[in-house]
Write an enzyme that holds these catalytic residues in place. Structure first.
Site: not given
Ligand code: NAD
Ligand code: UFG
Length: 355
Positions: A127, A151, A155, A202
């Site tokens: 990410s 989180y 990653k 979003l």
């Protein structure tokens, strides 16, 4: 290697299901492996509806090594695309142990099973969040990493695990794909993101405002050092992102060792620009209000995708307007997403040695 099947962990989820469609349409054999904690079996039915092909599916957990080994023994698998994981940044600050266990321990168990099965090619869903608050925009892969949430740290840590494995054992090959912000849905309107509860992100939130499920979009802060004060992100059509995985699989055939790629468009959009773009897709002005900043947000995450463009021969094809139009088609034709359809997998697809 190329004609062996691809195991897709998390293949019933948002990005995974779109990637499975592209793989099937490219003639690849696919084995989907998902515990359905954040997905519905209906996604698998929709994949079949779009492609006319039924992917092999297992409802099983990446923490379940016995189930993994069972699947590797039943199918001739050449590579793994590893999407399975928990992905909500905010939630990861509330239940960090669950995130570290599922995302890190789960991946280590997957890698151990792959090693035992002699499957040594992996594409990993990393990410843009691994860049933290990057000092360089657009962000090249060489930019220092500094994840800011549990989180993000899962990653980053998994990237280190896979890199160390490839260094120690030269027959492993890995593509660490750092996604920017996936958006949109399959152009057919049959499949798209299916968030449970109140969407964190979003575009799915705004899409629910558009169908009247939510009252108003909150724009989190307009005092950032950007052109209109709202945060900039690099929104990439989910089908372009899916295509990036096919290109990465092909790259693994060249035995590159461990390579990192940014999958983004190279174009940043502010939140207010996204409001405008989605209004255009919907055909009316949707309500929004400016509220406080959301903790943890950084002003700008825009990819430099040059390395992926050159080395993978991959480039985005869809525009932002097309991403917004596909999202609206999916949302307006499926106001409740996949809710209301049977979500459970058929009993013969379930493998569970954990319980
Ligand atoms: P998603 O939640 O829709 O898909 C993840 C899938 O993994 C789900 O179907 C879930 O049921 C499954 N899963 C979770 N834990 C599992 C386990 N232990 N065993 C088996 N299956 C398990 O998420 P997504 O948006 O499709 O993201 C896919 C991957 O890409 C994730 O690893 C995510 O962290 C990463 N990523 C996502 C974004 C984003 O904005 N969506 C951005 C960057 C990276
Ligand atoms: N935003 C709002 N209102 C909302 C939701 C979001 O204004 O209701 C703003 C955020 O403040 C941010 C932008 O919209 O500026 C994008 O936010 P998202 O939550 O959609 O996405 P993030 O960039 O925060 O994070 C997403 C994924 C991460 C991934 C990252 C990669 O959730 O997992 O993209 O860039 F790592």
């Amino acid at each position: 290697m190329s004609q062996k099947a691809v195991l897709v962990t998390g293949g019933a989820g948002y990005i995974g299901s779109h990637t499975v469609i592209e793989l099937l349409e490219a003639g690849r054999e696919v084995v989907v492996y998902d515990n359905l904690t954040n997905a519905s079996y209906e996604a698998v039915r929709r994949i079949e509806k779009i492609t006319g092909k039924k992917p092999i599916f297992y409802k099983a957990d990446i923490l379940d090594k016995k189930a993994l080994l069972e699947v590797f023994s039943r199918h001739s698998i050449g590579s793994v695309i590893h999407f399975a994981g928990l992905k909500a940044v905010g939630e990861s600050t509330q239940i960090p142990l669950d995130y570290y266990y599922n995302n890190i321990t789960g991946t280590i168990i997957l890698l151990q099973a792959m090693k035992e099965a002699n499957v040594k090619n992996i594409v990993f869903s990393s990410s843009a969040t691994v860049y933290g608050e990057p000092p360089i925009i657009p962000i090249p892969e060489t930019c220092p990493t500094d994840a800011k949430s549990p989180y993000g740290r899962t990653k980053l840590f998994v990237e280190h695990v896979i890199r160390d494995l490839c260094t120690a054992e030269k027959d492993w090959n890995a593509a660490l794909l750092r996604y920017f912000n996936p958006a949109g849905a399959h152009p057919s309107g049959i499949l798209g993101e299916n968030p449970t509860g109140i969407p964190n992100n979003l575009m799915p939130y705004f899409a629910q405002v558009a169908i009247g499920k939510r009252e108003c979009l909150s724009v989190f802060g307009n005092d950032y050092p950007t052109r209109d004060g709202t945060c900039i992100r690099d929104y990439i059509h989910v089908v372009d992102l899916a295509q990036g995985h096919l290109a990465a699989l092909k790259k693994l055939e060249e035995k590159p060792g461990c390579v990192e790629y940014n999958l983004g468009t190279g174009i940043g959009s502010t939140v207010l620009e996204m409001v405008k773009a989605f209004n255009k897709a919907v055909g009316r002005e949707l309500p929004y209000k400016i509220t406080d900043r959301r903790p943890g947000d950084v002003p700008n995450l825009t990819a430099d995708p040059t390395k992926a463009n050159k080395e993978l021969g991959w480039k985005v094809k869809f525009t932002l307007d097309e991403a917004c139009a596909s999202l609206w088609k999916w949302q307006s034709e499926n106001p409740d997403g996949l809710e209301g359809y049977p979500s459970e997998a058929p009993a013969e697809c379930v493998l569970d040695y954990l319980h």
